[in-house]
Design a protein around this motif. Sequence first.
Motif, PDB file in Angstrom:
ATOM      1  N   VAL A  93     100.617  18.277  40.196  1.00 20.94           N
ATOM      2  CA  VAL A  93     101.053  17.414  39.092  1.00 20.94           C
ATOM      3  C   VAL A  93     102.215  16.577  39.605  1.00 20.94           C
ATOM      4  N   ARG A  94     102.151  15.270  39.351  1.00 28.16           N
ATOM      5  CA  ARG A  94     103.204  14.360  39.825  1.00 28.16           C
ATOM      6  C   ARG A  94     103.825  13.595  38.672  1.00 28.16           C
ATOM      7  N   ASN A  95     105.152  13.565  38.659  1.00 31.66           N
ATOM      8  CA  ASN A  95     105.887  12.754  37.684  1.00 31.66           C
ATOM      9  C   ASN A  95     106.474  11.513  38.341  1.00 31.66           C
ATOM     10  N   GLY A  99     105.683  11.882  48.829  1.00 29.31           N
ATOM     11  CA  GLY A  99     104.790  12.573  49.756  1.00 29.31           C
ATOM     12  C   GLY A  99     103.479  11.859  49.999  1.00 29.31           C
ATOM     13  N   SER A 100     102.400  12.625  49.923  1.00 27.24           N
ATOM     14  CA  SER A 100     101.086  12.085  50.303  1.00 27.24           C
ATOM     15  C   SER A 100     100.632  10.969  49.368  1.00 27.24           C
ATOM     16  N   MET A 101     101.071  11.001  48.110  1.00 28.72           N
ATOM     17  CA  MET A 101     100.642   9.934  47.201  1.00 28.72           C
ATOM     18  C   MET A 101     101.292   8.600  47.584  1.00 28.72           C
ATOM     19  N   VAL A 174     109.917  16.295  40.601  1.00 24.72           N
ATOM     20  CA  VAL A 174     109.147  15.152  41.100  1.00 24.72           C
ATOM     21  C   VAL A 174     107.655  15.464  41.085  1.00 24.72           C
ATOM     22  N   ASP A 175     107.292  16.593  41.669  1.00 24.58           N
ATOM     23  CA  ASP A 175     105.892  17.034  41.665  1.00 24.58           C
ATOM     24  C   ASP A 175     105.849  18.519  41.986  1.00 24.58           C
ATOM     25  N   PHE A 176     104.696  19.118  41.816  1.00 25.59           N
ATOM     26  CA  PHE A 176     104.529  20.532  42.183  1.00 25.59           C
ATOM     27  C   PHE A 176     103.054  20.842  42.336  1.00 25.59           C
ATOM     28  N   LYS A 177     102.811  21.980  42.968  1.00 22.58           N
ATOM     29  CA  LYS A 177     101.441  22.469  43.165  1.00 22.58           C
ATOM     30  C   LYS A 177     101.313  23.847  42.533  1.00 22.58           C
ATOM     31  N   ILE A 178     100.232  24.071  41.810  1.00 21.75           N
ATOM     32  CA  ILE A 178      99.950  25.444  41.372  1.00 21.75           C
ATOM     33  C   ILE A 178      98.537  25.829  41.808  1.00 21.75           C
ATOM     34  N   CYS A 202     107.247  22.824  45.137  1.00 21.45           N
ATOM     35  CA  CYS A 202     107.707  21.765  44.214  1.00 21.45           C
ATOM     36  C   CYS A 202     108.504  20.729  45.006  1.00 21.45           C
ATOM     37  N   ARG A 203     108.638  19.539  44.445  1.00 22.56           N
ATOM     38  CA  ARG A 203     109.685  18.622  44.936  1.00 22.56           C
ATOM     39  C   ARG A 203     110.760  18.572  43.860  1.00 22.56           C
ATOM     40  N   LEU A 204     111.990  18.861  44.282  1.00 21.12           N
ATOM     41  CA  LEU A 204     113.118  18.956  43.359  1.00 21.12           C
ATOM     42  C   LEU A 204     114.243  18.078  43.883  1.00 21.12           C
ATOM     43  N   PHE A 218     112.929  21.199  55.018  1.00 14.54           N
ATOM     44  CA  PHE A 218     112.344  21.747  56.249  1.00 14.54           C
ATOM     45  C   PHE A 218     111.369  20.748  56.886  1.00 14.54           C
ATOM     46  N   ARG A 219     110.461  20.193  56.070  1.00 10.67           N
ATOM     47  CA  ARG A 219     109.456  19.259  56.612  1.00 10.67           C
ATOM     48  C   ARG A 219     110.138  18.099  57.337  1.00 10.67           C
ATOM     49  N   ARG A 220     111.242  17.597  56.756  1.00 14.87           N
ATOM     50  CA  ARG A 220     111.868  16.375  57.278  1.00 14.87           C
ATOM     51  C   ARG A 220     113.182  16.647  58.010  1.00 14.87           C
TER      52      ARG A 220
HETATM   53  N1  UDP Z   1     102.148  21.257  48.101  1.00 19.04           N
HETATM   54  C1  UDP Z   1     102.093  22.612  48.336  1.00 19.04           C
HETATM   55  N2  UDP Z   1     101.198  23.086  49.268  1.00 19.04           N
HETATM   56  C2  UDP Z   1     100.370  22.274  49.959  1.00 19.04           C
HETATM   57  C3  UDP Z   1     100.439  20.884  49.721  1.00 19.04           C
HETATM   58  C4  UDP Z   1     101.345  20.400  48.788  1.00 19.04           C
HETATM   59  O1  UDP Z   1     102.807  23.397  47.729  1.00 19.04           O
HETATM   60  O2  UDP Z   1      99.569  22.765  50.773  1.00 19.04           O
HETATM   61  C5  UDP Z   1     103.103  20.745  47.114  1.00 19.04           C
HETATM   62  C6  UDP Z   1     104.238  19.965  47.759  1.00 19.04           C
HETATM   63  O3  UDP Z   1     105.336  20.816  48.006  1.00 19.04           O
HETATM   64  C7  UDP Z   1     104.573  18.943  46.715  1.00 19.04           C
HETATM   65  C8  UDP Z   1     103.241  18.679  45.986  1.00 19.04           C
HETATM   66  O4  UDP Z   1     102.435  19.819  46.279  1.00 19.04           O
HETATM   67  O5  UDP Z   1     105.486  19.461  45.781  1.00 19.04           O
HETATM   68  C9  UDP Z   1     102.546  17.412  46.430  1.00 19.04           C
HETATM   69  O6  UDP Z   1     102.428  17.424  47.844  1.00 19.04           O
HETATM   70  P1  UDP Z   1     101.835  16.152  48.633  1.00 19.04           P
HETATM   71  O7  UDP Z   1     100.398  15.971  48.236  1.00 19.04           O
HETATM   72  O8  UDP Z   1     102.740  15.006  48.442  1.00 19.04           O
HETATM   73  O9  UDP Z   1     101.751  16.625  50.122  1.00 19.04           O
HETATM   74  P2  UDP Z   1     102.828  16.669  51.291  1.00 19.04           P
HETATM   75  O10 UDP Z   1     103.600  15.407  51.282  1.00 19.04           O
HETATM   76  O11 UDP Z   1     103.623  17.881  50.990  1.00 19.04           O
HETATM   77  O12 UDP Z   1     101.943  16.825  52.493  1.00 19.04           O
END
Ligand code: UDP
Length: 253
Positions: A93-95, A99-101, A174-178, A202-204, A218-220
């Motif tokens: 879910v994205r607000n 990231g990837s979007m 910002v967004d999160f994954k469940i 999540c993105r916070l 961590f990623r960046r």
């Molecule tokens: N996310 C996650 N596990 C994954 C991929 C994404 O928890 O395998 C979360 C990520 O932390 C973010 C949201 O889902 O809060 C959207 O992630 P995005 O599609 O932007 O991918 P990313 O940039 O993390 O590759």
Amino acid sequence: MARRKKIYEGKAKVLYEGPEPGTLVQYFKDDATAFNAEKHDVVEGKGVLNNRLSEFFMTGLNAIGVPTHFIKRINMREQLIRSVEIIPLEVVVRNVAAGSMSKRLGIEEGTALPRPIIEFYYKDDALGDPLVTEEHIIAFGWASQQDLDDMVALALRVNDFLSGVMMAVGIKLVDFKIEIGRIWENDFMRLIVADEISPDSCRLWDMKTGQKLDKDVFRRDLGNLADAYTEVARRLGVLPSNVTHATKPTLIN
Ligand code: UDP
């Protein structure tokens, strides 16, 4: 004492057989991974923080009637959960665009979205968890139309709850994954929130400074991940302010 049976080991968690049928023990590791596990590190204390934070969010969701797999926390790194059949989809879910979007659609990170946007990714590490549509999901039998409707409803309720909780402590969700799983009660099947809800998924962003308080640290390579998660936990009152992420015994002279 008999060694308990390991059911599954993932990148950040281990699942063990639970004390009763239909239960599992979820153990939170300190491992941090990104980019489909190409980047890996051990962040001391991360598992303890995520165990606490996931407990906090799932307990709150249970309390407002959003069903989750969480039963109770057992110790620093473990929680008792209901065993579910995981639907092989990551529900994002994205607000705010990030990231990837942002990359895929060329939308600048930080752009507010006109409404929450839900995306589904097929859980398959070998394929790099590709974005899929409802057409794929139904055609390939990963979930039914009814499941999809229920997943969207669950995801939006989680979004409303988490957004409110985070806003109250000056953090933008910002967004999160469940992940969502099926449980059977007699002849009825229900969908419930499973896996974890933590700054790993999540993105916070701090509402004043924009500082990132999630796994993007961590990623960046933006700093110390445990410090960022500790800040989230501290603001939510999940950890007393004088507790840090240190988990080693301290020698008292
Ligand atoms: N996310 C996650 N596990 C994954 C991929 C994404 O928890 O395998 C979360 C990520 O932390 C973010 C949201 O889902 O809060 C959207 O992630 P995005 O599609 O932007 O991918 P990313 O940039 O993390 O590759």
